[in-house]
Structures are given as C-alpha cells and as structure tokens.
Design a protein around this motif. Structure first.
Motif, mmCIF file in Angstrom:
data_model
loop_
_atom_site.group_PDB
_atom_site.id
_atom_site.type_symbol
_atom_site.label_atom_id
_atom_site.label_comp_id
_atom_site.label_asym_id
_atom_site.label_seq_id
_atom_site.Cartn_x
_atom_site.Cartn_y
_atom_site.Cartn_z
ATOM 1 N N LYS A 19 -20.755 117.301 -9.227
ATOM 2 C CA LYS A 19 -20.114 116.835 -7.996
ATOM 3 C C LYS A 19 -20.101 117.956 -6.962
ATOM 4 O O LYS A 19 -20.642 119.039 -7.183
ATOM 5 N N SER A 20 -19.463 117.685 -5.846
ATOM 6 C CA SER A 20 -19.336 118.691 -4.788
ATOM 7 C C SER A 20 -18.423 119.826 -5.247
ATOM 8 O O SER A 20 -17.369 119.574 -5.845
ATOM 9 N N ARG A 21 -18.838 121.045 -4.979
ATOM 10 C CA ARG A 21 -18.007 122.219 -5.230
ATOM 11 C C ARG A 21 -18.142 123.181 -4.060
ATOM 12 O O ARG A 21 -19.082 123.089 -3.271
ATOM 13 N N ASN A 22 -17.222 124.103 -3.980
ATOM 14 C CA ASN A 22 -17.254 125.136 -2.944
ATOM 15 C C ASN A 22 -16.936 126.483 -3.561
ATOM 16 O O ASN A 22 -16.431 126.557 -4.683
ATOM 17 N N SER A 23 -17.237 127.524 -2.833
ATOM 18 C CA SER A 23 -16.938 128.875 -3.299
ATOM 19 C C SER A 23 -15.929 129.539 -2.376
ATOM 20 O O SER A 23 -15.841 129.202 -1.192
ATOM 21 N N VAL A 24 -15.168 130.464 -2.939
ATOM 22 C CA VAL A 24 -14.094 131.116 -2.204
ATOM 23 C C VAL A 24 -14.228 132.624 -2.342
ATOM 24 O O VAL A 24 -14.896 133.130 -3.244
ATOM 25 N N ALA A 25 -13.569 133.335 -1.433
ATOM 26 C CA ALA A 25 -13.451 134.789 -1.538
ATOM 27 C C ALA A 25 -11.973 135.149 -1.521
ATOM 28 O O ALA A 25 -11.189 134.542 -0.777
ATOM 29 N N VAL A 26 -11.600 136.101 -2.349
ATOM 30 C CA VAL A 26 -10.230 136.614 -2.387
ATOM 31 C C VAL A 26 -10.265 138.050 -1.870
ATOM 32 O O VAL A 26 -10.951 138.912 -2.437
ATOM 33 N N LEU A 27 -9.556 138.288 -0.763
ATOM 34 C CA LEU A 27 -9.536 139.603 -0.124
ATOM 35 C C LEU A 27 -8.142 140.212 -0.226
ATOM 36 O O LEU A 27 -7.146 139.485 -0.316
ATOM 37 N N ASP A 28 -8.085 141.550 -0.205
ATOM 38 C CA ASP A 28 -6.764 142.203 -0.189
ATOM 39 C C ASP A 28 -6.572 143.107 1.019
ATOM 40 O O ASP A 28 -5.532 143.767 1.157
ATOM 41 N N GLY A 29 -7.575 143.144 1.928
ATOM 42 C CA GLY A 29 -7.463 143.959 3.135
ATOM 43 C C GLY A 29 -8.006 145.362 2.987
ATOM 44 O O GLY A 29 -8.071 146.115 3.963
ATOM 45 N N ARG A 31 -22.602 127.413 -3.576
ATOM 46 C CA ARG A 31 -22.299 128.815 -3.850
ATOM 47 C C ARG A 31 -21.954 129.588 -2.571
ATOM 48 O O ARG A 31 -21.677 130.781 -2.634
ATOM 49 N N ASN A 32 -21.990 128.920 -1.432
ATOM 50 C CA ASN A 32 -21.574 129.550 -0.175
ATOM 51 C C ASN A 32 -20.058 129.622 -0.087
ATOM 52 O O ASN A 32 -19.361 128.653 -0.398
ATOM 53 N N VAL A 33 -19.555 130.750 0.373
ATOM 54 C CA VAL A 33 -18.112 130.900 0.563
ATOM 55 C C VAL A 33 -17.682 130.087 1.783
ATOM 56 O O VAL A 33 -18.181 130.292 2.894
ATOM 57 N N SER A 34 -16.748 129.158 1.553
ATOM 58 C CA SER A 34 -16.241 128.320 2.641
ATOM 59 C C SER A 34 -14.735 128.483 2.834
ATOM 60 O O SER A 34 -14.156 127.849 3.716
ATOM 61 N N LYS A 35 -14.130 129.359 2.006
ATOM 62 C CA LYS A 35 -12.674 129.516 2.051
ATOM 63 C C LYS A 35 -12.303 130.955 1.677
ATOM 64 O O LYS A 35 -12.869 131.526 0.738
ATOM 65 N N LEU A 36 -11.382 131.529 2.432
ATOM 66 C CA LEU A 36 -10.875 132.878 2.165
ATOM 67 C C LEU A 36 -9.409 132.799 1.768
ATOM 68 O O LEU A 36 -8.635 132.052 2.375
ATOM 69 N N PHE A 37 -9.038 133.578 0.765
ATOM 70 C CA PHE A 37 -7.625 133.829 0.471
ATOM 71 C C PHE A 37 -7.328 135.254 0.914
ATOM 72 O O PHE A 37 -7.975 136.204 0.442
ATOM 73 N N GLY A 63 -17.767 133.079 18.610
ATOM 74 C CA GLY A 63 -18.958 132.619 19.315
ATOM 75 C C GLY A 63 -20.023 132.012 18.422
ATOM 76 O O GLY A 63 -20.961 131.393 18.917
ATOM 77 N N PHE A 64 -19.897 132.182 17.100
ATOM 78 C CA PHE A 64 -20.823 131.507 16.184
ATOM 79 C C PHE A 64 -20.155 131.122 14.866
ATOM 80 O O PHE A 64 -20.779 130.506 14.011
ATOM 81 N N LEU A 65 -18.882 131.476 14.717
ATOM 82 C CA LEU A 65 -18.132 131.121 13.519
ATOM 83 C C LEU A 65 -16.672 130.892 13.902
ATOM 84 O O LEU A 65 -16.076 131.715 14.610
ATOM 85 N N THR A 66 -16.115 129.781 13.455
ATOM 86 C CA THR A 66 -14.684 129.561 13.632
ATOM 87 C C THR A 66 -14.004 129.697 12.281
ATOM 88 O O THR A 66 -14.581 129.327 11.242
ATOM 89 N N ILE A 67 -12.787 130.261 12.283
ATOM 90 C CA ILE A 67 -12.002 130.269 11.064
ATOM 91 C C ILE A 67 -10.664 129.614 11.360
ATOM 92 O O ILE A 67 -10.096 129.773 12.440
ATOM 93 N N LYS A 68 -10.206 128.864 10.388
ATOM 94 C CA LYS A 68 -9.040 127.998 10.582
ATOM 95 C C LYS A 68 -8.177 128.037 9.328
ATOM 96 O O LYS A 68 -8.691 127.952 8.204
ATOM 97 N N GLU A 69 -6.863 128.137 9.520
ATOM 98 C CA GLU A 69 -5.953 128.085 8.382
ATOM 99 C C GLU A 69 -5.924 126.654 7.858
ATOM 100 O O GLU A 69 -5.627 125.710 8.592
ATOM 101 N N ASP A 70 -6.241 126.500 6.555
ATOM 102 C CA ASP A 70 -6.362 125.159 5.986
ATOM 103 C C ASP A 70 -6.297 125.277 4.467
ATOM 104 O O ASP A 70 -6.861 126.211 3.893
ATOM 105 N N THR A 71 -5.658 124.322 3.811
ATOM 106 C CA THR A 71 -5.548 124.372 2.356
ATOM 107 C C THR A 71 -6.787 123.828 1.649
ATOM 108 O O THR A 71 -6.942 123.985 0.436
ATOM 109 N N SER A 72 -7.701 123.186 2.385
ATOM 110 C CA SER A 72 -8.906 122.610 1.783
ATOM 111 C C SER A 72 -9.900 123.699 1.398
ATOM 112 O O SER A 72 -9.861 124.812 1.920
#
Length: 353
Positions: free
Chosen positions: A188-198, A221-227, A275-284
């Motif tokens: 099925k559909s899956r997504n990849s995430v990145a976990v950052l600590d700054g 396998r593309n990262v579509s969500k950041l924590f 200008g070429f990427l938007t980032i948005k706070e979202d739980t999805s």
C-alpha cells in the motif's frame, strides 16, 4: 531451466551493462557483452523516457540506473542470498503488478522472482512501460533460457500461483479481494520521515534534501514529514535546501508547487516557503509534491512510540543516532538488495511454496 549460478551471473552481467551509463557521459566497456545490440538503444530509450512520463527526466532515470548498477555486483548478490536455501524451490508463476511512480520501482520484485527460480508474469504500470522490458530483453540475450521465465502482459493476470502487487491504499483493497485465494504480498501507500534534533550539520541537511527531492518526492522512500523539537529554527534547514532550487525549473514540479501552495494559502494554513518548497505543520505523513509536513515534539520517546504505532504507514526513518532502525541522511533512495519494501522479506515469501 536455469541454475542459480547462471541466474546470479545474468544479473551481475546486467549490473555491468548498467554501469556504463551516466548523465555526464555514457561510455562503452568492451568487456560487456551484447553492447552492439543494446548500448545505443538504451541511450535512446533513456532520452525518450521523459516523453513517456514527464517525471522521468534523464537525471532521475540515470540515477535509478546507477543505483541498480551499484547494487547488482557479485558481492552484493552473494551477501543478499546467503541467508536463504534456494535449492528446493519448485518453479511457480508469480504475478507482478508494478507501480510506476519512479523509474524501475518494480525491479526488485522482478529480480527476486527470477533469481529464486520462479517465472515472472509482469503487468507494468502505464507510467513505466519501457525500461523494465528493455532490461528483460538484455537478460534474455545474456541467458536465452530466461526467455521462458519472463512474460509481460497488458491484460488481466491469469494462470499464476502467487502475486506481488503494489498500489495505492484504494487499489490495495481491490487487490486483497481479487487475490484472496492466492499467496500474496500487497503493498500500500507509505511515506518516509526524518527525525531531527537541531544539531544536524549543514552537510547532513543537504543530504536530507536528497531524500526529499530525489524523484521529485514521488517515491515511498522520499521524506515527506519532519519531526523537529519544540521551537526548532528552520533557517539551517532552508539554507541547506537551497542547493535543490533548480527543481523548480521542471514544469511538472513547478505546476504542483504553484497549485499546492495556492490551495494551502486559500485554506489560510500557516506556511514556510522558500520559492520551491513549502513546509506546513501537519500530523499527516503524506504531503503533496513540493511540500513537506512537520510536527514538533517534546520528547524523543514520544516520537519513537508514534513511529512504532504507525509503522504500517512508514517506509524509512531518516535520522542520526536518535531512533531505532534509522537510515542515514541522503541514503533513502539507495536501498541495499536486502532492504525490503515494507519490511516484508520478498525472497522468504517466494521460497514458501
């Protein structure tokens, strides 16, 4: 009937064939067989790929080819298959329903079926109908015995013993019903995430950009969500992403960027935009093309719990020293042969019947 040694050798030879091609310069290696029949044709096919699928730019197709060239070495294939006993495999016909979101996305299933000793009955995606049949033709030139093990079909899958099918969550429900009486892997559909600590370096964040932008973000396998931690400053992230600004030069990507940004703004969502990427706070987990979602966390333990709970929705977790089963920055689109999609061992499945 081919032997396991012959099948391994055929794919090693294919790897050497693929190693000749790159965006900068494709160059014939005189030690590679069948170049006279295949080399120039493959260059032409790569150049035509974007006319077949607008997302398949030469850069993206050459990247996929290079990734498989690196994977298909004798050492890698031996390491991959060393954990399995393939001696008792009785040849069956395995139906393959392939996705087409990124170039050669179904190649690992195709490879697994053939190298185990089964026959592949392949239904390609309408978005990727040319690359795999070409590579199959090359394999048959290397070992004509493989001709009886490879069939491509445009119609309904029939006369097969098991199936591996990849699609969306909606098509997966159809697959599960239609193939309920057959051994099956349904993806099925899956997504990849990145976990950052700054504390990530500029180089690590640039590498993260590879995980975000490769194949225009179309792969599971593309990262579509950041924590990110509470009060995370996105300045360093955007500075690193600037290296990928040329992505906006591709019309299909630019159209998606304009459309998705407009939808967000009309909905009064708060956005960060470069200008070429938007980032948005979202739980999805699944963000639209040209956008990455993010979520703040207070405690890494909470993130780990969340990712474990949602593991059926997640393909890769990118991080450095923060969570279990993490993938290094910049490596999501270069899986090893033993890195199975959805963590389902395809070869083990193929040896069970």
């Amino acid at each position: 009937m081919t032997t396991i040694a012959a099948r391994k050798n055929s794919f090693v030879t294919l790897g050497k064939f693929l190693l000749q091609f790159s965006l900068e310069k494709s160059q014939k290696n005189p030690d590679v067989p069948h170049n006279e029949a295949f080399f120039d044709r493959f260059v032409s096919l790569i150049n035509l790929s974007q006319s077949h699928n607008g997302w398949y730019t030469p850069e993206q197709v050459y990247f996929a080819i290079a990734s498989w060239a690196e994977a298909l070495t004798e050492q890698n294939i031996e390491r991959w298959l060393s954990r399995y006993d393939l001696s008792g495999v009785k040849p069956k016909t395995i139906g393959l329903i392939l996705a087409g979101n990124i170039p050669l996305v179904g190649f690992h299933d195709f490879l697994s079926v053939l190298i185990v000793g089964h026959k592949a009955l392949v239904k390609t995606s309408s978005n990727d109908q040319h690359l795999l049949p070409f590579l199959a033709e090359y394999l048959i030139a290397v070992d004509p015995n493989l001709a009886s093990s490879i069939t491509f079909t445009d119609g309904k899958l029939e006369n097969f013993d098991a199936v591996i099918a990849t699609g969306s969550n909606n098509t997966a429900r159809y697959f599960e019903y239609y193939f309920k009486d057959k051994p099956a892997i349904i993806r099925k559909s899956r997504n990849s995430v990145a976990v950052l600590d700054g504390n990530e370096s500029h180089e690590q964040l640039v590498a993260l950009g590879e995980d975000i932008f490769r194949y225009f973000g179309l792969g599971c396998r593309n990262v579509s969500k950041l924590f990110v931690p509470k009060n995370y400053n996105f300045d360093a992230f955007f500075k690193a992403m600037f290296e990928y600004q040329d992505v906006i030069q591709y019309e299909k990507y630019a159209n998606n960027y304009d459309y998705n940004k407009a939808v967000f703004l009309m909905s009064n969502f708060k956005l960060l935009d470069n200008g070429f990427l938007t980032i948005k706070e979202d739980t999805s987990y699944a963000s639209p093309i040209s956008s990455v979602f993010y979520e703040f966390y207070d405690d890494l333990t909470d993130v780990e719990t969340r990712l474990d709970t949602d593991k059926d929705q997640i393909q890769c977790i990118v991080a450095k020293g923060l969570v279990a089963h993490e993938v290094p920055f910049g490596k999501t689109q270069k899986p090893e042969l033993w890195d199975y999609a959805d963590n389902v061992d395809t070869v083990d499945f193929l040896t069970q019947f």
